[in-house]
Design a protein around this motif. Structure first.
Motif, PDB file in Angstrom:
ATOM      1  N   LEU A  32     -13.423  25.889 -33.035  1.00 12.19           N
ATOM      2  CA  LEU A  32     -14.242  25.152 -33.990  1.00 12.19           C
ATOM      3  C   LEU A  32     -14.895  23.990 -33.259  1.00 12.19           C
ATOM      4  N   CYS A  75     -12.286  23.253 -43.803  1.00 11.50           N
ATOM      5  CA  CYS A  75     -11.717  24.350 -43.008  1.00 11.50           C
ATOM      6  C   CYS A  75     -10.971  25.395 -43.824  1.00 11.50           C
ATOM      7  N   LEU A  79     -19.572  24.019 -42.743  1.00 11.54           N
ATOM      8  CA  LEU A  79     -18.889  24.765 -41.693  1.00 11.54           C
ATOM      9  C   LEU A  79     -19.460  26.179 -41.663  1.00 11.54           C
ATOM     10  N   CYS A 136     -19.792  21.532 -38.674  1.00 14.58           N
ATOM     11  CA  CYS A 136     -19.000  22.240 -37.666  1.00 14.58           C
ATOM     12  C   CYS A 136     -19.409  23.703 -37.641  1.00 14.58           C
ATOM     13  N   ILE A 154     -17.842  27.647 -35.986  1.00 17.46           N
ATOM     14  CA  ILE A 154     -16.878  28.444 -35.223  1.00 17.46           C
ATOM     15  C   ILE A 154     -17.670  29.376 -34.317  1.00 17.46           C
ATOM     16  N   CYS A 189      -9.606  28.098 -41.113  1.00 15.18           N
ATOM     17  CA  CYS A 189      -9.952  27.904 -39.696  1.00 15.18           C
ATOM     18  C   CYS A 189      -9.622  26.482 -39.248  1.00 15.18           C
TER      19      CYS A 189
END
Length: 266
Positions: free
Chosen positions: A72, A103, A180, A221, A223, A241
Motif C-alpha cells: 500500500l 483500508c 484507496l 493511497c 495498492i 488491506c
C-alpha cells in the motif's frame, strides 16, 4: 452468503519477475537443520544432539523495499504535500498515519484487461466501466483495476504490461470520495517504458507519474501488485488491506484480501 475469502496478494519470493532488475526481494532461508549455531550462544554447553531430533528453529532473513510485494502506497510516496484541492496543501501522510478506515471498505473492480499496454485510462473510460457494471461510487469505496498485467505476473514483461490510470481518471475517483485504489500492475500509472516514449516525443514532464501525482491535489493511497483480480465481480465484496506499520515510510506491505459476506453490508 457464507463468508469466503479471495487472496489478492502476490508472494514475496526469490527469482520471480516482480520488479525491475536489481529491485527484487531477497530471502535467505535458515532451516531446522542449520540453525544450531544461532541457538547455542543462548545456552552455553548445548550440543546439537541435545535438541529434540537435533533440530533448531526455522527463520528467514529478508531484504526488502517497502515497495516489494503487494503493498500500500501512502500519499507521502507520491509527493511531499497533498490536498491542494481538498482544503489546502498540507504535509503528505506517511504509511503509519494512513486512516485505518480507508483500508477496510466495500470494493469495486474495474475491468480494463482489454486496454493496450501503456494506455492511459481516462475519466470517460472509468465512467463507462462503472455504467457497464451498474455501480454508483460511494465515498471510501476501494476501487481496484484489473489490467492485462495480472496475467503477466512472473514473466519478463510484467513490469511493462498493462494500462495505467492517468491524472484525469484518478481525480474522477478521488472527487467522488474514493481514498484507496489498487491495481494488479507494477504501477498505478502506465508502465515507464511507454511513458518514456511519450515524454521523449513531447518533453512534457507532467506525463511522468501523473496518476500518482493526483495525490498532490487530493491525498489518497493505492495498492500495487495485486493478484487474482479476475476472480472478482464488479462489486458485492469488501477489501481488507491494512498496511504494515513502518514509522515515517512511503509504503507498507499488505496481505490484501477480498471478503464476500452479506453480513458486512447489513
Amino acid at each position: 452468503m457464507k463468508r469466503h475469502f479471495v487472496d489478492l496478494s502476490i508472494y514475496l519470493e526469490n527469482d520471480v519477475a516482480s520488479d525491475p532488475p536489481g529491485l527484487s526481494p531477497k530471502i535467505d532461508y535458515f532451516t531446522h537443520e542449520n540453525t544450531y549455531s544461532q541457538i547455542e550462544p543462548f545456552f552455553p554447553g548445548l550440543q546439537q544432539k541435545d535438541l529434540p531430533d537435533g533440530e533448531g528453529w526455522a527463520v528467514e532473513r529478508v531484504t526488502l523495499s517497502t515497495h516489494n510485494g503487494t503493498h500500500l502506497d501512502a500519499p507521502y510516496h507520491f509527493h511531499s504535500t497533498m490536498d491542494a484541492k481538498a482544503g489546502g496543501k498540507k504535509p503528505a501522510t506517511t504509511i503509519d498515519a494512513v486512516p485505518l478506515d480507508w483500508c477496510f471498505q466495500p470494493g469495486v473492480k474495474l475491468d480494463f484487461r482489454h486496454l493496450a499496454d501503456g494506455h492511459v485510462v481516462t475519466a470517460a473510460e472509468v465512467e463507462a466501466e462503472l455504467a457497464r457494471i451498474g455501480h454508483t461510487l460511494q465515498p471510501l469505496e476501494i476501487v481496484v483495476v484489473n489490467t492485462r498485467a495480472g496475467s503477466r505476473y512472473g514473466h519478463p514483461d510484467y513490469v511493462s504490461a498493462g494500462c495505467g490510470m492517468g491524472y484525469e481518471a484518478t481525480m474522477y475517483l478521488l472527487e467522488r470520495g474514493v481514498r484507496l485504489t489498487g491495481t494488479d500492475a507494477w504501477s498505478w500509472d502506465a508502465p515507464f517504458v511507454h511513458t518514456a516514449k511519450k515524454y521523449g516525443e513531447t518533453g512534457n514532464a507532467g506525463l511522468i507519474w501523473e496518476g500518482h501525482k493526483a495525490g498532490r491535489d487530493i491525498g489518497y493511497c493505492h495498492i500495487e501488485k495485486l493478484h487474482n483480480l479476475e476472480a472478482l465481480p464488479g462489486d458485492g465484496f469488501f477489501i481488507s488491506c491494512f498496511p504494515h506499520k513502518i514509522r515515517g515510510a512511503s509504503a507498507g506491505w499488505t496481505r490484501a484480501v477480498a471478503i464476500f459476506d452479506d453480513r458486512l453490508a447489513a
